[in-house]
Design an enzyme around this catalytic site. Structure first.
Site, PDB file in Angstrom:
ATOM      1  CG  HIS A 151     -44.414  46.665  71.152  1.00  0.00           C
ATOM      2  ND1 HIS A 151     -45.323  47.281  70.088  1.00  0.00           N
ATOM      3  CD2 HIS A 151     -44.856  46.922  72.267  1.00  0.00           C
ATOM      4  CE1 HIS A 151     -46.071  47.881  70.989  1.00  0.00           C
ATOM      5  NE2 HIS A 151     -45.933  47.752  72.070  1.00  0.00           N
TER       6      HIS A 151
ATOM      7  CD  GLU B 169     -45.057  45.108  75.286  1.00  0.00           C
ATOM      8  OE1 GLU B 169     -45.665  45.722  75.965  1.00  0.00           O
ATOM      9  OE2 GLU B 169     -45.219  44.364  74.211  1.00  0.00           O
TER      10      GLU B 169
ATOM     11  CG  ASP C  24     -49.700  45.022  76.247  1.00  0.00           C
ATOM     12  OD1 ASP C  24     -49.089  45.822  76.885  1.00  0.00           O
ATOM     13  OD2 ASP C  24     -49.810  45.312  74.791  1.00  0.00           O
TER      14      ASP C  24
ATOM     15  CG  HIS D 103     -52.740  47.302  73.719  1.00  0.00           C
ATOM     16  ND1 HIS D 103     -53.442  48.171  73.419  1.00  0.00           N
ATOM     17  CD2 HIS D 103     -51.449  47.874  74.268  1.00  0.00           C
ATOM     18  CE1 HIS D 103     -52.822  49.665  73.683  1.00  0.00           C
ATOM     19  NE2 HIS D 103     -51.735  49.229  74.249  1.00  0.00           N
TER      20      HIS D 103
ATOM     21  CD  GLU E  82     -48.032  48.133  79.332  1.00  0.00           C
ATOM     22  OE1 GLU E  82     -48.973  49.130  79.317  1.00  0.00           O
ATOM     23  OE2 GLU E  82     -47.383  48.125  78.267  1.00  0.00           O
TER      24      GLU E  82
END
Length: 262
Positions: free
Chosen positions: A8, A35, A37, A50, A125
């Protein structure tokens, strides 16, 4: 079932999130995937960040918003010292390679994954709302096409809390895997009717823990499940019990060790 271990924002428990250092450490730890953003800069670059502004990762520029800044402005920022605020006072602290601790472009992260000797999954994301709306997904799919990663077998999946954003992705790249994220259990009945049969669902681990009924409905349903953010042995055990196929974690080294040991 052995779940995929996805880092993450990199190995973000120990190293500043979204930095190259965090991702390289995650790969060294044996993470199956990374992962991130993504947000779009004013000059059209996708960067791994993020928050919409800098108040958390670069407090000295707290009022600036990512979407109003150009990539060159972001390159000048120190986005890692917030994670190690006392480092300058520690005579025994290791020397930091600043090239590994700045704002990271998504293109660079994709290059790192592509060049790695083993297959590395990428969970990307897109953040909404944003002033650029659907341009974020269009830029993302264009970039994935540059790597030949806009199809079902690509090591990429696009995630979002925005159902509309994922619909855009599917219009642009119909075979690309998508993950509908959600963080409130009461949302699931409505989402279940909206999403495609082949969509992956991404509940928060807190909802799975606090709402056992939701956990078992997802386990018995037709959708693949990816859970976030799974950081403890107990959370991992629940994910394994209900058949979660990917766990997104701040602690890839720890969680990978637990997965391999059982």
């Amino acid at each position: 079932m052995r779940p995929e271990v996805v880092a993450h924002r990199g190995a973000s428990e120990d190293i500043a999130e979204h930095t190259l250092a965090a991702y390289l450490d995650a790969l060294d730890s044996g993470a199956d995937g990374l992962e991130c953003d993504v947000r779009l800069t004013a000059d059209g670059h996708l960067v791994c960040v993020h928050d919409r502004d800098l108040r958390r990762i670069a407090p000295e520029r707290r009022h600036q918003v990512i979407s109003t800044m150009e990539l060159a402005d972001l390159h000048d920022l120190d986005v890692a010292s917030w994670k190690r605020p006392w480092a300058e006072l520690d005579d025994e602290a290791p020397v930091v390679d600043e090239s590994l601790h700045g704002v990271l472009t998504l293109r660079k992260l994709l290059e790192v994954a592509a060049d790695h000797p083993r297959r590395v999954e990428l969970a990307i994301e897109t953040k909404h709302p944003t002033r650029y709306g659907g341009l974020v997904e269009r830029r993302l799919v264009q970039l994935l096409r540059d790597f030949g990663w806009d199809h079902a077998e690509a090591p990429v999946r696009v995630m979002s809390f925005s159902h509309t954003a994922l619909q855009r992705v599917r219009r642009l790249a119909p075979d690309l895997r998508v993950v509908q994220l959600f963080e409130h259990a009461p949302m699931w009945p409505a989402l279940r009717r909206m999403i495609g049969e082949d969509w992956i669902v991404g509940p928060g681990i807190g909802e799975l823990t606090d709402h056992p009924g939701l956990a078992w409905r997802l386990a018995e349903g037709r959708h693949e499940v990816h859970a976030w953010v799974v950081n403890t042995p107990e959370q991992l055990a629940l994910c394994r019990e209900i058949g979660v196929s990917a766990v997104i974690t701040d602690r890839p080294r720890v969680i990978r060790g637990l997965v391999d040991a059982t």
